[in-house]
Design a protein around this motif. Structure first.
Motif, PDB file in Angstrom:
ATOM      1  N   LEU A 184       0.863  -1.132   0.002  1.00  0.00           N
ATOM      2  CA  LEU A 184       0.063   0.029   0.108  1.00  0.00           C
ATOM      3  C   LEU A 184       0.884   1.196   0.075  1.00  0.00           C
ATOM      4  O   LEU A 184       0.565   2.301  -0.947  1.00  0.00           O
ATOM      5  N   ILE A 185       1.940   1.226   0.841  1.00  0.00           N
ATOM      6  CA  ILE A 185       2.811   2.425   0.887  1.00  0.00           C
ATOM      7  C   ILE A 185       3.379   2.543  -0.317  1.00  0.00           C
ATOM      8  O   ILE A 185       3.520   3.825  -0.817  1.00  0.00           O
ATOM      9  N   GLY A 186       3.978   1.475  -1.029  1.00  0.00           N
ATOM     10  CA  GLY A 186       4.619   1.454  -2.393  1.00  0.00           C
ATOM     11  C   GLY A 186       3.650   2.142  -3.468  1.00  0.00           C
ATOM     12  O   GLY A 186       4.066   2.915  -4.307  1.00  0.00           O
ATOM     13  N   SER A 187       2.339   1.578  -3.319  1.00  0.00           N
ATOM     14  CA  SER A 187       1.482   2.198  -4.315  1.00  0.00           C
ATOM     15  C   SER A 187       1.016   3.488  -4.156  1.00  0.00           C
ATOM     16  O   SER A 187       1.040   4.493  -5.203  1.00  0.00           O
ATOM     17  N   ILE A 188       1.054   4.110  -2.805  1.00  0.00           N
ATOM     18  CA  ILE A 188       0.834   5.553  -2.522  1.00  0.00           C
ATOM     19  C   ILE A 188       1.944   6.181  -3.234  1.00  0.00           C
ATOM     20  O   ILE A 188       1.771   7.299  -3.935  1.00  0.00           O
ATOM     21  N   ILE A 189       3.132   5.807  -2.849  1.00  0.00           N
ATOM     22  CA  ILE A 189       4.379   6.593  -3.348  1.00  0.00           C
ATOM     23  C   ILE A 189       4.279   6.675  -4.755  1.00  0.00           C
ATOM     24  O   ILE A 189       4.562   7.752  -5.478  1.00  0.00           O
ATOM     25  N   GLU A 190       4.022   5.481  -5.416  1.00  0.00           N
ATOM     26  CA  GLU A 190       3.875   5.448  -6.947  1.00  0.00           C
ATOM     27  C   GLU A 190       2.734   6.677  -7.553  1.00  0.00           C
ATOM     28  O   GLU A 190       2.944   7.085  -8.521  1.00  0.00           O
ATOM     29  N   THR A 191       1.821   6.627  -6.712  1.00  0.00           N
ATOM     30  CA  THR A 191       0.659   7.629  -7.399  1.00  0.00           C
ATOM     31  C   THR A 191       1.004   9.036  -7.133  1.00  0.00           C
ATOM     32  O   THR A 191       0.644   9.811  -7.871  1.00  0.00           O
ATOM     33  N   TRP A 192       1.819   9.306  -6.015  1.00  0.00           N
ATOM     34  CA  TRP A 192       1.804  10.807  -5.701  1.00  0.00           C
ATOM     35  C   TRP A 192       3.397  11.219  -5.943  1.00  0.00           C
ATOM     36  O   TRP A 192       3.860  12.339  -5.593  1.00  0.00           O
ATOM     37  N   THR A 193       4.317  10.440  -6.867  1.00  0.00           N
ATOM     38  CA  THR A 193       5.658  10.661  -6.844  1.00  0.00           C
ATOM     39  C   THR A 193       5.720  11.870  -7.834  1.00  0.00           C
ATOM     40  O   THR A 193       4.739  11.941  -8.749  1.00  0.00           O
ATOM     41  N   ASP A 194       6.547  13.008  -7.658  1.00  0.00           N
ATOM     42  CA  ASP A 194       6.602  13.963  -8.285  1.00  0.00           C
ATOM     43  C   ASP A 194       5.600  15.117  -8.183  1.00  0.00           C
ATOM     44  O   ASP A 194       5.469  16.268  -8.617  1.00  0.00           O
ATOM     45  N   LYS A 195       4.328  14.791  -7.400  1.00  0.00           N
ATOM     46  CA  LYS A 195       3.392  15.670  -6.981  1.00  0.00           C
ATOM     47  C   LYS A 195       3.416  15.956  -5.572  1.00  0.00           C
ATOM     48  O   LYS A 195       2.531  16.712  -5.247  1.00  0.00           O
ATOM     49  N   ALA A 196       4.090  15.115  -4.565  1.00  0.00           N
ATOM     50  CA  ALA A 196       4.314  15.250  -3.198  1.00  0.00           C
ATOM     51  C   ALA A 196       5.663  15.004  -2.827  1.00  0.00           C
ATOM     52  O   ALA A 196       6.429  14.136  -3.150  1.00  0.00           O
ATOM     53  N   GLU A 197       5.833  15.736  -1.699  1.00  0.00           N
ATOM     54  CA  GLU A 197       6.907  15.019  -0.836  1.00  0.00           C
ATOM     55  C   GLU A 197       6.530  13.990   0.016  1.00  0.00           C
ATOM     56  O   GLU A 197       5.384  13.914   0.693  1.00  0.00           O
TER      57      GLU A 197
ATOM     58  N   LEU B 273      12.796   4.546  -2.031  1.00  0.00           N
ATOM     59  CA  LEU B 273      13.400   5.571  -2.054  1.00  0.00           C
ATOM     60  C   LEU B 273      13.678   5.987  -3.717  1.00  0.00           C
ATOM     61  O   LEU B 273      13.831   5.193  -4.456  1.00  0.00           O
ATOM     62  N   ARG B 274      13.549   7.366  -3.609  1.00  0.00           N
ATOM     63  CA  ARG B 274      13.701   8.111  -4.969  1.00  0.00           C
ATOM     64  C   ARG B 274      13.577   9.514  -4.494  1.00  0.00           C
ATOM     65  O   ARG B 274      13.153   9.874  -3.727  1.00  0.00           O
ATOM     66  N   PRO B 275      13.928  10.472  -5.679  1.00  0.00           N
ATOM     67  CA  PRO B 275      13.644  11.682  -5.248  1.00  0.00           C
ATOM     68  C   PRO B 275      12.391  12.303  -4.689  1.00  0.00           C
ATOM     69  O   PRO B 275      11.544  11.771  -5.298  1.00  0.00           O
TER      70      PRO B 275
ATOM     71  N   ILE C  13       8.184  -5.103  -3.553  1.00  0.00           N
ATOM     72  CA  ILE C  13       7.099  -4.376  -2.969  1.00  0.00           C
ATOM     73  C   ILE C  13       6.453  -4.244  -4.269  1.00  0.00           C
ATOM     74  O   ILE C  13       6.829  -3.719  -5.270  1.00  0.00           O
ATOM     75  N   HIS C  14       4.935  -4.747  -3.958  1.00  0.00           N
ATOM     76  CA  HIS C  14       4.073  -4.361  -5.201  1.00  0.00           C
ATOM     77  C   HIS C  14       3.195  -2.984  -5.195  1.00  0.00           C
ATOM     78  O   HIS C  14       2.780  -2.355  -4.090  1.00  0.00           O
ATOM     79  N   CYS C  15       3.792  -2.331  -6.346  1.00  0.00           N
ATOM     80  CA  CYS C  15       3.413  -0.798  -6.193  1.00  0.00           C
ATOM     81  C   CYS C  15       2.482  -0.179  -7.238  1.00  0.00           C
ATOM     82  O   CYS C  15       2.318   0.911  -7.774  1.00  0.00           O
ATOM     83  N   SER C  16       1.574  -1.307  -7.737  1.00  0.00           N
ATOM     84  CA  SER C  16       0.411  -0.893  -8.800  1.00  0.00           C
ATOM     85  C   SER C  16      -0.896  -1.009  -8.563  1.00  0.00           C
ATOM     86  O   SER C  16      -1.785  -1.017  -9.193  1.00  0.00           O
TER      87      SER C  16
END
Length: 296
Positions: free
Chosen positions: A121-134, A148-150, A252-255
């Motif tokens: 769930l955490i990975g998928s939220i990160i995938e959803t909001w990457t570049d749109k949120a810190e 981890l990513r920028p 981790i499943h991110c989709s």
């Protein structure tokens, strides 16, 4: 840490904080039973941890992610996944539902999907909001370093309620010499004793890291078996099926679709109504923590 223009989402690994809080106090025989005699040590510690993290990282939005039972899709892949873990202590069992109820009462956004782990769930939220949120993730699980990513920080709980080992993608690359996503590849070789999958017997973290630095991935190593020493080649060949399976288990499943409007993750207002509800349940340590953070 927080961008002037982007929202800052705090993601809490709820089960990690619940377990950590339970064992930190139960080791001394402290369970803090409520009026009905039900232990509350894990629940109260989880909420206090979360509130402290909010005060340290100062998010604009937040969510708590939960495991929903022991059986996940990874058990379908491998019967032995987490199979060796002992049953939870009887004092902890009722606190699973209690913790989520408290989280919902306070107004925090909660996520839990049967068959998936909180990591997914955490990975998928990160995938959803990457570049749109810190994004800052609070957890005790190093497996999440692969996320981890920028713009994403992983805060590993280190000591007490306020000391964290904070990772950025730059720090990870400096320490390991590979990218965070390649952390999955190293775990395919080393396995994970706590999760119950072995990887390749006889290959430890140093050798795994060396292989991934040189060949980039499990696939790259397999394609280059002829270049390896006979001893390492033999270990990999004899454990090939488990190597490939461990690679799947480590990732981790991110989709998952985690695309609720950001407004649903807004920080709730802590008011007298919520305080009364928490106090009524006998969670005096939570109300004390909340009072010190929100009312002073």
């Amino acid at each position: 840490m927080q961008s002037e223009t982007k929202p800052h989402i705090l993601l809490i690994d709820g089960m990690a904080l619940l377990f950590r809080s339970f064992f930190a106090t139960s080791a001394m025989g402290h369970y803090f039973p409520n009026a009905a005699g039900t232990p509350t040590n894990g629940v109260q510690g989880f909420a206090r941890h979360t509130m402290t993290a909010m005060s340290i990282f100062k998010p604009t939005h937040m969510a708590v992610c939960w495991d929903m039972g022991a059986h996940t899709f990874r058990n379908e892949l491998f019967d032995g996944y987490k199979a060796h873990r002992p049953a939870p202590a009887p004092e902890l069992v009722p606190q699973f539902d209690m913790a989520r109820t408290v989280s919902e009462t306070i107004g925090w956004k909660n996520y839990g999907i049967p068959g998936m782990e909180a990591d997914d769930l955490i990975g998928s939220i990160i995938e959803t909001w990457t570049d749109k949120a810190e994004i800052t993730v609070v957890t005790g699980d190093k497996d999440l370093l692969q996320l981890l990513r920028p713009g994403v920080h992983i805060a590993l709980v280190k000591k007490g309620y306020a000391i964290y080992d904070l990772y950025t993608d730059e720090r990870f690359v400096d320490e390991y010499g590979i990218s965070p996503i390649q952390f999955i590849e190293t775990k395919a070789f080393t396995g994970d004793a706590s999760d119950g999958y072995p990887g390749v017997k006889g290959i430890g973290p140093k050798t795994a890291l060396k292989l991934i630095k040189e060949y980039g991935s499990v696939e790259g190593v397999v394609e280059s078996l002829h270049e390896l020493t006979p001893a390492i080649r033999k270990k990999i060949t004899e454990n090939m099926d488990m190597l490939l399976l461990s690679r799947k288990l480590a990732e981790i499943h991110c989709s998952l679709e985690m695309d609720e409007p950001l407004e649903e993750l807004e920080i709730p207002v802590y008011d007298s109504r919520i305080r009364e509800l928490i106090e009524k349940e006998g969670y005096t340590m939570i109300t004390k923590q909340a009072d010190s953070l929100y009312l002073n």
